[in-house]
Design a protein around this motif. Structure first.
Motif, PDB file in Angstrom:
ATOM      1  N   GLY A 348     -48.971 -42.539  -5.848  1.00  0.00           N
ATOM      2  CA  GLY A 348     -49.444 -41.980  -7.106  1.00  0.00           C
ATOM      3  C   GLY A 348     -50.853 -42.388  -7.453  1.00  0.00           C
ATOM      4  N   PHE A 349     -51.101 -43.677  -7.483  1.00  0.00           N
ATOM      5  CA  PHE A 349     -52.427 -44.119  -7.880  1.00  0.00           C
ATOM      6  C   PHE A 349     -53.451 -43.778  -6.820  1.00  0.00           C
ATOM      7  N   ALA A 350     -53.021 -43.822  -5.548  1.00  0.00           N
ATOM      8  CA  ALA A 350     -53.967 -43.494  -4.477  1.00  0.00           C
ATOM      9  C   ALA A 350     -54.411 -42.043  -4.563  1.00  0.00           C
ATOM     10  N   THR A 351     -53.500 -41.138  -4.964  1.00  0.00           N
ATOM     11  CA  THR A 351     -53.893 -39.736  -5.114  1.00  0.00           C
ATOM     12  C   THR A 351     -54.808 -39.557  -6.314  1.00  0.00           C
ATOM     13  N   LEU A 352     -54.551 -40.314  -7.377  1.00  0.00           N
ATOM     14  CA  LEU A 352     -55.411 -40.230  -8.551  1.00  0.00           C
ATOM     15  C   LEU A 352     -56.835 -40.634  -8.200  1.00  0.00           C
ATOM     16  N   ALA A 353     -56.964 -41.746  -7.472  1.00  0.00           N
ATOM     17  CA  ALA A 353     -58.210 -42.156  -6.831  1.00  0.00           C
ATOM     18  C   ALA A 353     -59.430 -42.166  -7.741  1.00  0.00           C
ATOM     19  N   MET A 354     -60.587 -42.406  -7.124  1.00  0.00           N
ATOM     20  CA  MET A 354     -61.849 -42.504  -7.846  1.00  0.00           C
ATOM     21  C   MET A 354     -62.829 -41.437  -7.392  1.00  0.00           C
ATOM     22  N   ASN A 370     -55.286 -27.690  -9.702  1.00  0.00           N
ATOM     23  CA  ASN A 370     -55.030 -26.701  -8.648  1.00  0.00           C
ATOM     24  C   ASN A 370     -54.430 -27.329  -7.403  1.00  0.00           C
ATOM     25  N   ASN A 371     -54.920 -28.493  -7.023  1.00  0.00           N
ATOM     26  CA  ASN A 371     -54.545 -29.062  -5.729  1.00  0.00           C
ATOM     27  C   ASN A 371     -53.298 -29.928  -5.760  1.00  0.00           C
ATOM     28  N   HIS A 372     -52.948 -30.500  -6.905  1.00  0.00           N
ATOM     29  CA  HIS A 372     -51.808 -31.408  -6.945  1.00  0.00           C
ATOM     30  C   HIS A 372     -50.757 -31.023  -7.985  1.00  0.00           C
ATOM     31  N   LEU A 373     -51.191 -30.799  -9.205  1.00  0.00           N
ATOM     32  CA  LEU A 373     -50.224 -30.493 -10.260  1.00  0.00           C
ATOM     33  C   LEU A 373     -49.402 -29.259  -9.926  1.00  0.00           C
ATOM     34  N   THR A 374     -50.063 -28.210  -9.502  1.00  0.00           N
ATOM     35  CA  THR A 374     -49.364 -26.956  -9.239  1.00  0.00           C
ATOM     36  C   THR A 374     -48.356 -27.101  -8.108  1.00  0.00           C
ATOM     37  N   ALA A 375     -48.758 -27.769  -7.028  1.00  0.00           N
ATOM     38  CA  ALA A 375     -47.838 -27.955  -5.899  1.00  0.00           C
ATOM     39  C   ALA A 375     -46.630 -28.778  -6.308  1.00  0.00           C
ATOM     40  N   ALA A 376     -46.865 -29.815  -7.095  1.00  0.00           N
ATOM     41  CA  ALA A 376     -45.770 -30.675  -7.510  1.00  0.00           C
ATOM     42  C   ALA A 376     -44.803 -29.950  -8.425  1.00  0.00           C
ATOM     43  N   SER A 404     -44.629 -33.357  -1.944  1.00  0.00           N
ATOM     44  CA  SER A 404     -45.490 -33.141  -3.097  1.00  0.00           C
ATOM     45  C   SER A 404     -45.067 -33.972  -4.296  1.00  0.00           C
ATOM     46  N   LEU A 405     -43.791 -34.357  -4.355  1.00  0.00           N
ATOM     47  CA  LEU A 405     -43.345 -35.145  -5.488  1.00  0.00           C
ATOM     48  C   LEU A 405     -43.835 -36.575  -5.403  1.00  0.00           C
ATOM     49  N   SER A 406     -43.979 -37.097  -4.202  1.00  0.00           N
ATOM     50  CA  SER A 406     -44.466 -38.455  -4.059  1.00  0.00           C
ATOM     51  C   SER A 406     -45.985 -38.510  -4.002  1.00  0.00           C
ATOM     52  N   TYR A 407     -46.588 -37.535  -3.311  1.00  0.00           N
ATOM     53  CA  TYR A 407     -48.046 -37.515  -3.219  1.00  0.00           C
ATOM     54  C   TYR A 407     -48.659 -36.849  -4.442  1.00  0.00           C
ATOM     55  N   SER A 408     -48.236 -35.610  -4.720  1.00  0.00           N
ATOM     56  CA  SER A 408     -48.869 -34.865  -5.788  1.00  0.00           C
ATOM     57  C   SER A 408     -48.234 -35.133  -7.137  1.00  0.00           C
ATOM     58  N   LYS A 409     -46.904 -35.055  -7.191  1.00  0.00           N
ATOM     59  CA  LYS A 409     -46.281 -35.254  -8.488  1.00  0.00           C
ATOM     60  C   LYS A 409     -46.488 -36.683  -8.949  1.00  0.00           C
ATOM     61  N   ALA A 410     -46.513 -37.595  -7.998  1.00  0.00           N
ATOM     62  CA  ALA A 410     -46.757 -38.970  -8.390  1.00  0.00           C
ATOM     63  C   ALA A 410     -48.090 -39.112  -9.080  1.00  0.00           C
ATOM     64  N   ALA A 411     -49.016 -38.226  -8.775  1.00  0.00           N
ATOM     65  CA  ALA A 411     -50.321 -38.301  -9.405  1.00  0.00           C
ATOM     66  C   ALA A 411     -50.526 -37.217 -10.420  1.00  0.00           C
ATOM     67  N   SER A 412     -49.710 -36.174 -10.416  1.00  0.00           N
ATOM     68  CA  SER A 412     -50.005 -35.092 -11.332  1.00  0.00           C
ATOM     69  C   SER A 412     -48.779 -34.523 -12.016  1.00  0.00           C
ATOM     70  N   GLY A 413     -47.584 -34.908 -11.574  1.00  0.00           N
ATOM     71  CA  GLY A 413     -46.391 -34.464 -12.261  1.00  0.00           C
ATOM     72  C   GLY A 413     -45.937 -35.567 -13.177  1.00  0.00           C
ATOM     73  N   PHE A 621     -65.676 -21.717 -10.884  1.00  0.00           N
ATOM     74  CA  PHE A 621     -64.929 -21.579  -9.647  1.00  0.00           C
ATOM     75  C   PHE A 621     -63.473 -21.985  -9.799  1.00  0.00           C
ATOM     76  N   LEU A 622     -63.196 -23.105 -10.466  1.00  0.00           N
ATOM     77  CA  LEU A 622     -61.837 -23.628 -10.498  1.00  0.00           C
ATOM     78  C   LEU A 622     -60.877 -22.717 -11.256  1.00  0.00           C
ATOM     79  N   VAL A 623     -61.380 -21.992 -12.241  1.00  0.00           N
ATOM     80  CA  VAL A 623     -60.528 -20.997 -12.905  1.00  0.00           C
ATOM     81  C   VAL A 623     -60.247 -19.853 -11.942  1.00  0.00           C
ATOM     82  N   TRP A 624     -61.289 -19.392 -11.246  1.00  0.00           N
ATOM     83  CA  TRP A 624     -61.099 -18.342 -10.251  1.00  0.00           C
ATOM     84  C   TRP A 624     -60.155 -18.801  -9.138  1.00  0.00           C
ATOM     85  N   ASP A 625     -60.220 -20.068  -8.786  1.00  0.00           N
ATOM     86  CA  ASP A 625     -59.332 -20.599  -7.758  1.00  0.00           C
ATOM     87  C   ASP A 625     -57.878 -20.476  -8.195  1.00  0.00           C
ATOM     88  N   SER A 626     -57.612 -20.777  -9.455  1.00  0.00           N
ATOM     89  CA  SER A 626     -56.243 -20.649  -9.969  1.00  0.00           C
ATOM     90  C   SER A 626     -55.812 -19.187 -10.021  1.00  0.00           C
TER      91      SER A 626
END
Length: 888
Positions: A348-354, A370-376, A404-413, A621-626
């Motif tokens: 979780g914290f590693a995905t949040l990162a700096m 776009n990259n983590h929350l949505t997938a989780a 995605s729940l451990s990598y993405s959701k841990a950081a965005s779910g 761009f990020l809105v268009w990406d979504s």
């Protein structure tokens, strides 16, 4: 569940605890074998006659002896027990080892270097073979006898004996001076005296878990840099290693390491504890990368990029990967989860990162959605999901929680509550102070989730454990239904499921939900209330509904928000304004919510299309990406309905083509990150929907490129150009792209080539691709081919047929890796008919699905959800699109 075996069947006995490993490994790259000897110092916690440790079946155990440290006496074992299913070995002794005694277990072992990408394995490059380790989660036992559980930390002294002309690496720096063998290991030092072999002994590690141990041997070159600790002023060397043919492409990744380390030291207020940090880039690697302490390892596409012509996607991938792995040096390596059910404490914290501090112009926090929350959330919206904190007693099933729940959701779910959202709720300064308190309190030890919550609670004065409980221990997340009242709004929470409203038995959890209310001030500026909390099934909140408002400010929360169609239209109108009170992250979240709610039947899908139509003048761009990702997903859902597909493509083309006309196909170093990425997205969207001008321009560039002009295709357009060429011209383009795949000058070209090869329309080319997968595709790249074919409507049925026909071969190639569960998801993700679910269930009914049963259940749930989506929304989507065409 009643038939499930007890935890003791899978976990090691607690009678002994390892304290130190003295490990010697002799690597013979020519014979593709390794031999070893390990001395393990053990503390006897409970009196026992049996020593049980982990050892995989492929590890051949030789002579084993036991010495009592205090007396020097040696005890011979009188029996051996091997348990293949649990990968354990037991030595039985004639007398009990008394409590409090200290003993040393000494074991010889040897094994082949295979291409399994697990344990100590071989990787190949143009000039030969090299060897490296991948031990997470439970594969150290494939390389040495050990206590292979994260709680059983010990120190490690490693000596590597290798052929002359190679380089040996491990977690710690090499010791100076001549390495001298003792009587027990001298047989491993053959050839050292005459100079044909050499020995390298490395400094002793801090206490760490076995999955973080690492070593490698091969013909490596390196680049070097350093960083100065902002806490102590110490200068530490940084190196990145790769084979000599590609080392020049590793400079960018080394620069990310140099920037990330001081940022983490400052954030955690804890100095990086090791004397050095190396990174090794591998040609064959199962995961993206691995956070071995002091010796990060990872695949070429995660670390290499052409220094003269770097594509933006590759730079983002490298920055994201390395900042993640460097974060692990603290979160996971210094402080480690006690067992794999708390994996998210690491990930979780590693995905949040700096990364947002390394590249603030990349708008990483918004990109995170776009990259983590949505997938989780997509995964956690299934009944077959699992909680973040999930019991995994069986080591064979641990790989399934690396999703995605451990990598993405841990950081965005739920860990957006735990981390990103919690940080917003309590304030970033207090949040980081709490994390620092947690790390300092548990240096070099193991933790559970409550330890982290208590650290943040100490820093904030809030009851964080109570706030976090259901987010971590329960499946799913809520949808908040907003009803307007005379004095404000009423908000109700229910569990969100992708296929429709939750049944009462699935809707029992009440979450503590920070609402993040955004409203407009008297001056038309955004005002955010981060204190509003929903802790009951429903509650009312006072606000002026005559002004613009929305919940979930900056999309920090792990929930969907359902408004009436009228209110959503009003929010869309406000979001489309140039001076909108709704932030970039707000707008991204609105798009994802609308499509997810449409899929689940909570609102008409046409409401989501209306929102997109309102946002057609968007600049970010990020809105268009979504938007583009959501539309691509809808098109792929209806791939078997030509009418709906063509209508959707027309809509997507009408959005993307004007952007291409505005931005063109030429890139400049003066372009912002936003412009660069938006151009790439627009060209990809226009080409995929058959925009004539875009297709023509890309085909012309492809012709020049294959005729010898390396600059004809901008590096950011390699993928879409290869896809367009193969899709529109067939075999000639396929042949040209195949040559590039077989001898790619850069990882970016290899990635683009895989995209191209999997985009073919002709069934004959599909067969060539399947033959390629079987004959010459590296194991690590099989999943990339499957994902490419799964996104190609013309190949979906053929992919399933190929997979099911060759299941046993594919499963055998990938059975030790993480990849099989992703293969399963890719093969069945495109289907949207109940009969396809039935066919899949029938195929797997006689298969051993223990290592991917969750992935399969999620794929099957996805088929049912899509079937319900199509049945529910086909008329609505056709009606809206036909009306849209009339006013176009």
């Amino acid at each position: 569940m009643s038939s499930q075996k007890p935890v003791s069947h899978y976990r090691l006995p607690t009678d002994l605890r390892p304290r130190h490993y003295d490990l010697t490994i002799r690597t013979d790259l020519e014979k593709e074998r390794f031999t070893g000897f390990v001395k393990i110092d053990l503390d006897v916690v409970n009196a026992t006659k049996v020593i049980t440790f982990n050892a995989a079946a492929e590890l051949n155990i030789g002579t084993a002896t036991l010495a009592v440290t205090t007396s020097g006496a040696e005890i011979a074992h009188i029996g051996t027990k091997i348990e293949l299913d649990t990968q354990r070995a037991s030595l039985i002794f004639p007398q009990e080892l008394p409590v409090g005694s200290k003993v040393t277990l000494r074991i010889e072992f040897e094994a082949a270097l295979t291409d399994s990408m697990t344990g100590y394995y071989k990787s190949t490059w143009g000039k030969g073979t090299y060897a490296l380790t991948q031990f997470e989660p439970t594969d150290a036992r494939r390389a040495l006898p050990c206590w292979d559980e994260p709680l059983l930390k010990a120190t490690f002294s490693v000596t590597l004996v290798s052929r002359k002309g190679t380089v040996s690496l491990s977690n710690m720096p090499a010791r100076s001076g001549v390495v001298v063998a003792d009587a027990l290991t001298e047989h491993l030092f053959e050839g050292v005296k005459d100079g044909s072999w050499f020995a390298t002994s490395f400094e002793t590690t801090p206490p760490m878990s076995t999955y973080l141990l690492a070593f490698a041997n091969g013909e490596f070159a390196h680049l070097e840099s350093s960083y100065t600790s902002p806490l102590s002023g110490k200068v530490r060397p940084l190196r990145i290693y790769a084979t000599p043919d590609v080392i020049s492409q590793a400079q960018y990744a080394l620069g990310i390491t140099e920037k990330a380390l001081p940022l983490y030291e400052q954030a955690f207020n804890i100095e990086y504890p090791l004397p050095k940090l190396d990174t090794l880039v591998a040609n064959d690697f199962d995961a993206g990368a691995m956070e071995n302490w002091g010796l990060i390892t990872g695949r070429t596409t995660a670390y290499l990029v052409d220094p003269e012509n770097a594509d933006f996607a590759a730079k983002k991938r490298i920055a994201g990967t390395q900042s993640h792995e460097v974060a692990h040096m603290w979160f996971g390596n210094i402080t480690t989860m006690a067992w794999w059910d708390n994996l998210y404490l690491n990930e979780g914290f590693a995905t949040l990162a700096m990364q947002h501090r390394i590249h603030p112009d990349w708008k990483v926090d918004a990109d995170f959605i776009n990259n983590h929350l949505t997938a989780a959330l997509r995964l956690d919206a299934k009944l077959s999901s699992h909680p973040i904190e999930v019991e995994v007693p069986d080591a064979g099933q641990i790989g399934q929680i690396f999703d995605s729940l451990s990598y993405s959701k841990a950081a965005s779910g739920t860990m957006i509550i735990v981390l990103r959202m919690l940080s917003k709720y309590v304030g970033e300064d207090k949040f980081l102070k709490g994390v620092s308190l947690y790390l300092k309190k548990h240096l070099y030890s193991n933790t559970v989730s409550r330890d982290l919550w208590e650290g943040i609670g100490e820093a904030t004065g809030l009851d964080i454990p109570q706030l976090m409980d259901n987010w971590v221990s329960k499946m799913g997340f809520p949808v908040l239904t907003v009803t307007e009242t005379l004095s404000g709004i009423k908000v109700r929470q229910d569990r969100f499921l992708e296929d429709g409203p939750a049944k009462p038995e699935d809707n029992k959890t009440i979450w503590s939900i920070p609402l993040g209310l955004v409203t407009a001030s008297d001056y038309g500026q955004a005002v955010v209330d981060n204190t509003a909390l929903l802790e009951t099934r429903e509650a009312e909140f006072r606000l002026d509904t005559t002004r613009s408002f929305k919940l979930n400010a900056d999309t920090n929360g792990v929930y969907r928000v359902l408004y009436t169609s009228t209110r959503l239209a009003a929010i869309a109108s406000e979001a489309a304004k140039g001076d909108s009170i709704f932030s970039l992250s707000d707008r991204i979240g609105l798009v994802h919510d609308a499509f997810a709610l449409g899929k689940a039947g909570h609102l008409p899908l046409s409401d989501a299309l209306n929102l997109v139509h309102e946002l057609r003048a968007e600049k970010e761009f990020l809105v268009w990406d979504s938007i583009d990702a959501s539309l691509a997903g809808i098109i792929l859902t209806w791939w078997e309905d030509d009418k709906v597909t063509e209508l959707l493509k027309s809509f997507r083309r009408a959005l993307c083509s004007p952007l291409v006309e505005t931005l063109g196909l030429e890139y400049s170093q003066d372009d912002s990150a936003d412009v660069t990425q938006l151009r790439t997205l627009a060209v990809g969207g226009a080409a995929s929907t058959g925009d004539p001008g875009t297709v023509k321009a890309l085909l012309e560039r492809f012709t020049k490129f294959t005729a010898g002009d390396p600059h004809a295709i901008p590096v950011d357009l390699l993928g879409v150009t290869f896809v367009t060429a193969v899709e529109h011209t067939g075999a000639p383009a396929y042949d040209a792209v195949l040559k590039l795949f077989e001898n790619p000058p850069t990882p970016s070209i290899k990635v683009a080539a895989i995209r191209g090869l999997t985009s073919a329309v002709d069934p004959a080319l599909h067969e060539r691709t399947f033959n390629l997968i079987q004959s010459s595709v590296r194991n690590q790249d099989i999943i990339s081919f499957f994902r490419g074919l799964a996104s190609n409507p013309k190949a979906i049925n053929a992919l399933r047929e190929f997979f099911e026909k060759n299941y046993h071969t594919i499963n055998s190639r990938l059975e030790t890796t993480f990849s099989m569960k992703y293969i399963i998801q890719s093969v069945y993700i495109g289907f949207a008919k109940e009969e396809d679910r039935v066919k899949a269930e029938e195929f797997f009914k006689d298969k051993d699905i223990g290592k991917y049963n969750q992935a399969l259940a999620q794929a099957l749930d996805g088929i049912s959800a899509k079937a319900a989506f199509i049945k529910r929304s086909s008329l609505d989507i056709v009606t809206w699109l036909e009306q849209w065409e009339k006013i176009l």
